[in-house]
Design a protein around this motif. Structure first.
Motif, short mmCIF file in Angstrom:
data_model
loop_
_atom_site.label_atom_id
_atom_site.label_comp_id
_atom_site.label_asym_id
_atom_site.label_seq_id
_atom_site.Cartn_x
_atom_site.Cartn_y
_atom_site.Cartn_z
N LYS A 266 8.15 -9.66 -14.85
CA LYS A 266 8.34 -8.44 -14.06
C LYS A 266 7.40 -8.44 -12.86
CE LYS A 266 7.70 -3.36 -14.24
NZ LYS A 266 7.40 -2.19 -15.09
N ASP A 271 4.32 0.30 -8.45
CA ASP A 271 5.23 1.21 -9.13
C ASP A 271 4.77 2.65 -8.94
OD1 ASP A 271 7.02 2.52 -10.72
OD2 ASP A 271 6.25 1.74 -12.63
N LYS A 278 5.18 9.28 -10.30
CA LYS A 278 4.11 9.33 -11.29
C LYS A 278 3.05 10.35 -10.87
CE LYS A 278 4.36 4.55 -12.93
NZ LYS A 278 4.58 4.84 -14.36
N MET A 286 -1.06 0.94 -10.83
CA MET A 286 0.32 0.44 -10.79
C MET A 286 0.50 -0.72 -9.79
SD MET A 286 2.23 1.39 -13.15
CE MET A 286 0.90 1.44 -14.34
N ASP A 289 1.51 -3.74 -11.78
CA ASP A 289 2.83 -3.77 -12.41
C ASP A 289 3.59 -5.09 -12.13
OD1 ASP A 289 4.42 -2.42 -14.20
OD2 ASP A 289 5.57 -1.35 -12.66
N ASN A 346 15.87 8.08 -15.14
CA ASN A 346 14.47 8.15 -14.71
C ASN A 346 14.18 6.92 -13.83
OD1 ASN A 346 11.61 8.03 -14.57
ND2 ASN A 346 11.46 9.26 -16.43
N ASP A 348 11.50 5.90 -12.85
CA ASP A 348 10.24 5.24 -13.23
C ASP A 348 10.47 4.21 -14.34
OD1 ASP A 348 7.58 4.66 -13.18
OD2 ASP A 348 6.93 6.48 -14.24
N GLU A 350 11.92 1.46 -14.11
CA GLU A 350 12.48 0.50 -13.16
C GLU A 350 12.36 -0.94 -13.63
OE1 GLU A 350 9.44 1.46 -13.05
OE2 GLU A 350 8.42 -0.45 -12.77
N THR A 375 4.90 -5.53 -17.85
CA THR A 375 4.13 -4.30 -18.06
C THR A 375 5.16 -3.18 -18.16
OG1 THR A 375 3.96 -4.25 -15.66
CG2 THR A 375 2.03 -5.07 -16.87
N LEU A 376 5.83 -3.11 -19.30
CA LEU A 376 7.07 -2.33 -19.33
C LEU A 376 6.92 -0.86 -19.72
CD1 LEU A 376 9.91 -3.13 -18.49
CD2 LEU A 376 10.54 -3.24 -20.88
N GLY A 378 4.38 2.57 -21.02
CA GLY A 378 3.15 3.26 -21.38
C GLY A 378 3.10 3.44 -22.89
N VAL A 436 16.88 5.18 -20.01
CA VAL A 436 15.79 5.65 -20.87
C VAL A 436 16.36 6.16 -22.18
CG1 VAL A 436 14.15 6.20 -19.02
CG2 VAL A 436 15.81 7.92 -19.75
N TRP A 469 -4.42 -5.90 -17.98
CA TRP A 469 -5.61 -5.60 -17.16
C TRP A 469 -6.53 -4.65 -17.91
CZ3 TRP A 469 -0.96 -3.03 -16.17
CH2 TRP A 469 -1.01 -1.64 -16.10
N1 BES Z 1 5.03 0.18 -15.21
C1 BES Z 1 5.31 1.27 -16.05
C2 BES Z 1 4.72 1.12 -17.45
C3 BES Z 1 3.24 1.32 -17.56
C4 BES Z 1 2.70 2.58 -17.55
C5 BES Z 1 2.41 0.24 -17.76
C6 BES Z 1 1.34 2.75 -17.71
C7 BES Z 1 1.06 0.40 -17.92
C8 BES Z 1 0.51 1.66 -17.89
C9 BES Z 1 6.84 1.41 -16.22
O1 BES Z 1 7.58 1.08 -15.11
C10 BES Z 1 7.08 2.85 -16.51
O2 BES Z 1 6.83 3.66 -15.67
N2 BES Z 1 7.59 3.13 -17.70
C11 BES Z 1 7.85 4.47 -18.11
C12 BES Z 1 9.14 4.48 -18.87
C13 BES Z 1 9.64 5.85 -19.18
C14 BES Z 1 10.06 6.56 -17.91
C15 BES Z 1 10.80 5.74 -20.13
C16 BES Z 1 6.70 4.92 -18.99
O3 BES Z 1 6.21 4.14 -19.80
O4 BES Z 1 6.27 6.06 -18.84
#
Ligand code: BES
Ligand code: MN
Ligand code: ZN
Length: 497
Positions: A266, A271, A278, A286, A289, A346, A348, A350, A375-376, A378, A436, A469
């Motif tokens: 990825k 992001d 966010k 981000m 990401d 959503n 986010d 992505e 880094t998919l 949270g 989502v 990280w």
């Molecule tokens: N890049 C983020 C995931 C992420 C968040 C990695 C915090 C490290 C720390 C990913 O693109 C994202 O935003 N995922 C969302 C998915 C949700 C909208 C279903 C998330 O995890 O909040």
């Protein structure tokens, strides 16, 4: 840093610092015993006084070492003498390397591979010591107007007792190659978004292609991706001023034309969340990401410089996720390269939107296995913290192989289920699926989404959101999961060759 191996007596080593281990319970390692004798019993005395306990990771720098040829001695606590755990050994060599770096010493001689480590051989101990020292010299100061002047350790000698030099030398060569890859991974990951847009990742790949004949680089532009029907990947990119890139790196190290290991990373260079933006605090992180992409580039570099007898392909979908007037909106429906349609609830979420098209594209390489690194979610940080990456797979033997590689290298993963039961969370009233799946089991539903695009091959997904990280004071890229992936690839190369 130059690392070498040598036989000899500790007290006779001409060096800025001699590193020896001591154990809890006033037990000296065999190097420490010889040294203690030369020093006239200093180590024994320090134990008696209580200045030294031998607890794991304890460090004590003696600034003079009369009776020896060393300028200093670094004593390092190794815990119980009856077998050190692998993770403890990594802690010990890490602390030793850090102490040398903090003291700003130019060279050192370490007597650390003689220590007994449970279930680990000389090769592993040498590899880990070398990796720890390479890691301790890593610095990211290219964004500072004045780089730090602190002296960097340039030369490390690993002192061995017996004639196991060739084994140790091979391990050092592997560590050198891995460190090259790890440094690239960390440098790219640490670069801020404005200095590392998708084009920069493509340029980094092209530079690798220039340096290694065994690597073939291809970069697809927006128009070519349109022709391929990558509607999902391109949807994410459409709200950004930065052009998307689809980067592939093909490494041929096995002339028998065996099916390649395909790594998909990825590469969201920043992001913001897009229209589903966010919250402000911590959003700078981000820029990380694209750590999946950075780890793929690092692995490709290490594999190519080591000339491993395997075939590996890296695929990197690189985009920036931003909210402008052209950006995708919640509710938008897009068509992926596979033909499946997606309702973007959503913006986010992505990562899965770019990965699904890259995973469909990956099939053309007729892979033996496909591993994506991202880094998919949270949610993965909530589930596993920063100790283990999440692992999900449609093929048990592949999952086991990766788990073992993680365990052996100390760069661990933990498997989560990919049961069909979770698939219904992705149902949509308006498209084939939603992007989502609600609050529950976020890491699993993200993988379930990807699973709909990976039915044609053996596949594993690594969610590195918590491991790629460090946050807080030591903010910066960790280089994970490069050690796990390298262990996985090295094992396969060993089996083939
Ligand atoms: N890049 C983020 C995931 C992420 C968040 C990695 C915090 C490290 C720390 C990913 O693109 C994202 O935003 N995922 C969302 C998915 C949700 C909208 C279903 C998330 O995890 O909040
Ligand atoms: Mn996101
Ligand atoms: Zn993301």
């Amino acid at each position: 840093m130059e690392i070498s191996v040598k036989r000899g007596h500790p007290q006779e080593q001409k060096t800025a610092c001699l590193i020896v281990g001591v154990h809890a319970g006033k037990k000296l390692s065999s190097a420490a015993k010889a040294l203690d004798k030369a020093l006239g019993g200093t180590l024994t005395k320090l134990f008696k006084r209580g200045d030294l306990t031998g607890a794991t990771g304890e460090t004590l720098m003696l600034h003079e070492a009369p009776g020896t040829s060393a300028e200093r001695v670094l004593v390092i606590g190794c815990g119980k003498v009856e077998g050190i755990e692998a993770a403890e050994y990594q802690q010990i060599v890490g602390k030793a390397a850090r102490a040398i770096a903090d003291a700003g010493l130019r060279n050192a001689v370490a007597c650390l591979t003689e220590l007994e480590v449970k279930e680990r051989d000389t090769h592993w101990k040498t590899l880990q010591a070398a990796l720890a020292f390479h890691n301790s010299t890593y610095r990211f100061d290219q964004m500072k107007s004045k780089p730090s002047k602190k002296t960097r350790c340039a030369k490390l000698t690993l002192l061995v007792e017996s004639a196991r030099n060739t084994e140790a030398e091979r391990a050092i060569a592997i560590a050198d190659g891995m460190a090259e890859g790890l440094n690239l991974t960390k440098d790219l990951a640490n670069l801020p978004g404005n200095h590392c847009p998708p084009k920069q990742l493509a340029d980094a790949a092209k530079a690798l292609g220039k340096a290694h004949k065994s690597l073939k680089i291809t970069v697809l532009e927006r128009a070519e991706m349109e022709t391929l029907g990558m509607g999902s990947l391109l949807a994410v990119a459409q709200g950004s001023a930065e052009a998307p890139k689809l980067i592939t790196l093909e490494y041929t190290g096995d002339a028998t034309k065996s099916r390649p290991i395909v790594l998909v990373g990825k590469g969201v260079t920043f992001d913001s969340g897009g229209i589903s933006i966010k919250p402000g605090p911590g959003m700078d992180e981000m820029k990380f990401d694209m750590c999946g992409a950075a780890s793929v580039l690092g692995v490709m570099k290490a594999v190519a410089s080591l000339g491993l007898a395997v075939n590996v392909v890296g695929v990197i979908p690189a985009v920036e996720n931003m909210p402008d007037g052209k950006a995708i909106k919640p509710g938008d429906v897009v068509t992926s390269m596979s033909g499946q349609t997606i309702e973007i609830l959503n913006t986010d979420a992505e990562g899965r939107l770019i990965l699904c098209d890259a995973l469909t594209y990956a099939a053309r390489f007729e892979p033996d296995v496909v591993i994506d690194i991202a880094t998919l979610t949270g949610a993965c940080v909530i589930a596993l913290g920063s100790h283990a990456s999440g692992l999900l797979s449609n093929h048990d033997p592949l999952a086991e192989e990766l788990l073992r590689a993680g365990q052996h290298s100390g760069d661990r993963a933990w498997r989560l289920p990919l049961w069909d039961d979770y698939q219904k969370q992705l149902e949509s009233n308006f498209a084939d699926m939603a992007n989502v799946g609600g609050r529950e089991a976020g890491t699993i539903t993200a993988a379930c989404f990807l699973a709909r695009y990976t039915k044609a091959y053996r596949w594993a997904h690594l969610d590195i959101a918590g491991t790629a990280w460090h946050s807080g004071k030591a903010k910066g890229a960790s280089g994970r999961p490069v050690p796990m992936l390298m262990e996985f690839i090295l094992n396969r190369a060993r089996r083939a060759g």
